[in-house]
Design a protein around this motif. Structure first.
Motif, PDB file in Angstrom:
ATOM      1  N   ALA A  18      26.004  38.919  42.744  1.00  0.00           N
ATOM      2  CA  ALA A  18      26.349  40.347  42.761  1.00  0.00           C
ATOM      3  C   ALA A  18      27.641  40.749  43.326  1.00  0.00           C
ATOM      4  O   ALA A  18      28.178  41.535  42.737  1.00  0.00           O
ATOM      5  CB  ALA A  18      24.804  40.954  43.252  1.00  0.00           C
ATOM      6  N   ALA A  19      27.789  40.220  44.336  1.00  0.00           N
ATOM      7  CA  ALA A  19      29.202  40.465  45.029  1.00  0.00           C
ATOM      8  C   ALA A  19      30.087  40.126  44.170  1.00  0.00           C
ATOM      9  O   ALA A  19      31.319  40.835  44.128  1.00  0.00           O
ATOM     10  CB  ALA A  19      29.139  39.870  46.320  1.00  0.00           C
ATOM     11  N   LEU A  20      30.130  38.941  43.618  1.00  0.00           N
ATOM     12  CA  LEU A  20      30.966  38.333  42.737  1.00  0.00           C
ATOM     13  C   LEU A  20      31.513  39.261  41.514  1.00  0.00           C
ATOM     14  O   LEU A  20      32.612  39.425  40.871  1.00  0.00           O
ATOM     15  CB  LEU A  20      30.747  37.002  42.276  1.00  0.00           C
ATOM     16  CG  LEU A  20      30.933  35.865  43.199  1.00  0.00           C
ATOM     17  CD1 LEU A  20      30.454  34.672  42.766  1.00  0.00           C
ATOM     18  CD2 LEU A  20      32.340  35.912  43.860  1.00  0.00           C
ATOM     19  N   ALA A  21      30.214  40.020  40.935  1.00  0.00           N
ATOM     20  CA  ALA A  21      30.514  40.806  39.756  1.00  0.00           C
ATOM     21  C   ALA A  21      31.482  41.888  40.177  1.00  0.00           C
ATOM     22  O   ALA A  21      32.054  42.550  39.112  1.00  0.00           O
ATOM     23  CB  ALA A  21      29.018  41.283  39.485  1.00  0.00           C
ATOM     24  N   ALA A  22      31.783  42.371  41.290  1.00  0.00           N
ATOM     25  CA  ALA A  22      32.611  43.339  41.746  1.00  0.00           C
ATOM     26  C   ALA A  22      34.059  43.011  41.463  1.00  0.00           C
ATOM     27  O   ALA A  22      34.903  43.747  41.330  1.00  0.00           O
ATOM     28  CB  ALA A  22      32.490  43.882  43.244  1.00  0.00           C
ATOM     29  N   CYS A  23      34.263  41.749  41.315  1.00  0.00           N
ATOM     30  CA  CYS A  23      35.486  41.058  40.968  1.00  0.00           C
ATOM     31  C   CYS A  23      35.824  40.837  39.562  1.00  0.00           C
ATOM     32  O   CYS A  23      36.829  40.336  39.147  1.00  0.00           O
ATOM     33  CB  CYS A  23      35.792  39.620  41.905  1.00  0.00           C
ATOM     34  SG  CYS A  23      35.654  40.063  43.523  1.00  0.00           S
ATOM     35  N   ILE A  86      39.392  34.550  41.846  1.00  0.00           N
ATOM     36  CA  ILE A  86      38.245  35.225  41.896  1.00  0.00           C
ATOM     37  C   ILE A  86      38.314  36.287  42.875  1.00  0.00           C
ATOM     38  O   ILE A  86      37.750  37.392  42.628  1.00  0.00           O
ATOM     39  CB  ILE A  86      37.058  34.217  41.983  1.00  0.00           C
ATOM     40  CG1 ILE A  86      37.000  33.506  40.528  1.00  0.00           C
ATOM     41  CG2 ILE A  86      35.923  34.954  42.494  1.00  0.00           C
ATOM     42  CD1 ILE A  86      35.921  32.401  40.582  1.00  0.00           C
ATOM     43  N   GLN A  87      38.752  35.746  44.021  1.00  0.00           N
ATOM     44  CA  GLN A  87      38.927  36.640  45.167  1.00  0.00           C
ATOM     45  C   GLN A  87      39.879  38.009  44.695  1.00  0.00           C
ATOM     46  O   GLN A  87      39.459  38.863  45.254  1.00  0.00           O
ATOM     47  CB  GLN A  87      39.399  35.795  46.328  1.00  0.00           C
ATOM     48  CG  GLN A  87      38.180  34.676  46.883  1.00  0.00           C
ATOM     49  CD  GLN A  87      39.063  33.778  47.989  1.00  0.00           C
ATOM     50  OE1 GLN A  87      39.840  34.175  48.617  1.00  0.00           O
ATOM     51  NE2 GLN A  87      38.161  32.650  48.076  1.00  0.00           N
ATOM     52  N   ALA A  88      40.755  37.589  44.084  1.00  0.00           N
ATOM     53  CA  ALA A  88      41.647  38.734  43.873  1.00  0.00           C
ATOM     54  C   ALA A  88      41.413  39.526  42.797  1.00  0.00           C
ATOM     55  O   ALA A  88      41.826  40.713  42.785  1.00  0.00           O
ATOM     56  CB  ALA A  88      43.191  38.103  43.497  1.00  0.00           C
ATOM     57  N   GLY A  89      40.299  39.224  42.091  1.00  0.00           N
ATOM     58  CA  GLY A  89      39.757  39.970  41.018  1.00  0.00           C
ATOM     59  C   GLY A  89      40.792  40.061  39.594  1.00  0.00           C
ATOM     60  O   GLY A  89      40.842  40.918  38.844  1.00  0.00           O
TER      61      GLY A  89
END
Length: 437
Positions: A18-23, A86-89
């Motif tokens: 779910a947190a990754l979905a924000a990216c 992924i971290q940068a989005g």
């Protein structure tokens, strides 16, 4: 395919999906993606050059679609770039290549999309069992197999004949006796080399029935004392102790090429992918080499193992999942396989491996041997149940330093090396949020 690297991945850092979905760059949920239309542009990260051979056919079948294949680096370099994106989005590819052992690293924390909503689970029977085992994590399918490295023995029959051996060893006991006979040819002659080859050791353990890694979600068990592992490690320790393998020549080096070329190395246990590059490394030995299954632990057995291989997955943050999956299916299962095979890819597709054309083709470098038939048979008998820990990319990066004293100066044993390696993995895994014992 297998790649060598000493680089290290950043900490795994377990992150909820779910947190990754924000990216996310707008890919939507897996169900939404599965219902989407094929169209637009996709970016594919791949160091496998055969993937580009399939692009024109896919674009012709899907007017208006554009496939951009990018080499974002090999193995670690690409994994690090994917993590950074992924971290940068932003900059996340739609499809990404990764070695089998890297799949849990990305799948468990939700960085790869589950392909089950696309119907990927229905393709299981179309791939060799061992390859499918790698892309299945828990109850999901997180990639489709792209290439495969059945562990086989490349042997120089001319050198073996000089030692009085006319057939490839079929058991490890025969291999041991052959190694002693080949050493008798001269001080520089060895049946094979091993200068710290982790993947060969693991394939030896794999074939012997050892299963040192067990993974259940975020729970990881590591044990190098089970019967299969102990048998394989003890045998190879004997080969090293009795100076029956060359521990000074490094694989992929100029010295390795020279030794394979002049016959001072009489064989090499390695992934079947060496079939395509051995002719360049040992051109003077054309016609002398043959391919055989790895020797067995008991006469009459037919148990294979694996040495390398890779797959393609769709990042959860990908922006065009529907088209990415269509291309993924095309290059690993559909019509895109044929141009890849023609370009030298060894694919774990049962359709290809069971075809008369693949099995019957005679390989001139190997004296007209039907090498595809040998490789296909070994791929079909590769034992299942093998697992890699989610942090294996980090783990393999530290192995060489741990094992180096054994190979360079005879300090310790392989069993000691594996126990030290296990201790380091347990510490690291627990630090990263896994439950490791």
């Amino acid at each position: 395919m297998r790649l060598r690297t000493k680089a290290r991945l950043a900490p795994v850092a377990l992150v909820a999906a779910a947190a990754l979905a924000a990216c996310s760059t707008g890919g939507g949920t897996p169900d939404d993606a599965a219902d989407g239309e094929v169209g637009g542009k996709i970016t594919v990260w791949s160091w496998d050059g055969t993937i580009e051979r399939a692009v024109d056919g896919f674009e012709d079948a899907h007017p208006g679609v554009e496939v951009d294949v990018v080499n974002a680096g090999s193995s670690f370099d690409q994994y690090q770039a994917l993590d950074n994106a992924i971290q940068a989005g932003s900059g996340v590819p739609d499809l990404v290549m990764m070695e089998y052992f890297a799949i849990p690293y990305f799948a468990i924390p939700g960085k790869l999309a589950d392909l089950t909503p696309f119907g990927a689970d229905e393709l299981e029977d179309d791939f060799v069992a061992s390859a499918w085992n790698h892309v299945s994590v828990d109850d999901g399918v997180y990639a489709l197999p792209s290439d495969f490295g059945p562990a086989v023995m490349f042997w120089n029959q001319d050198v073996f004949a000089q030692a009085g051996i006319t057939q490839a060893p079929t058991t490890w006991d025969e291999y041991y006796e052959a190694a002693k006979a080949i050493r008798g040819l001269g001080p520089d002659h060895y049946i094979a080399q091993d200068s710290n080859d982790l993947f060969f050791l693991l394939s030896l353990i794999w074939q012997a029935g050892g299963r040192p890694f067990q993974v259940d979600g975020t729970t990881v068990s590591i044990d190098f004392t089970d019967a299969g592992t102990a048998k394989a490690v003890a045998f190879w320790q004997k080969m090293i102790d009795e100076d029956l393998v060359n521990t000074e020549i490094a694989a992929w080096s100029d010295d390795w090429n020279r030794a394979l070329n002049d016959g001072s190395l009489a064989s090499q246990n390695m992934g079947g992918w060496l079939t395509s590059t051995l002719p360049e490394r040992a051109p003077d030995a054309a016609g002398a080499y043959r391919v055989a299954p790895m020797p067995q632990w008991e006469a009459g057995q037919q148990v294979g193992a694996e040495n390398g291989g890779s797959a393609f997955g769709i990042p959860e943050a990908a922006g065009n999942k529907a088209t990415a999956y269509a291309f993924l299916e095309y290059v690993t299962h559909g019509d895109g396989l044929d141009p890849r095979v023609e370009a030298g890819a060894f694919v774990p597709s049962t359709r290809v491996l069971e075809s008369d054309e693949f099995r019957a083709t005679e390989n001139p470098y190997f004296g007209g041997q039907r090498t595809g038939e040998v490789l296909a048979d070994v791929a079909a008998t590769t034992a299942t149940g093998w697992q890699y820990p989610p942090f294996f990319e980090w783990a393999r990066s530290i192995y060489e330093d741990i094992a180096s004293p054994l190979y360079s100066s005879g300090q310790g044993t392989l069993a000691d090396v594996l126990e030290t390696w296990k201790t380091r993995m347990v510490e690291y895994g627990n630090e990263q949020g896994f439950e490791v014992d």
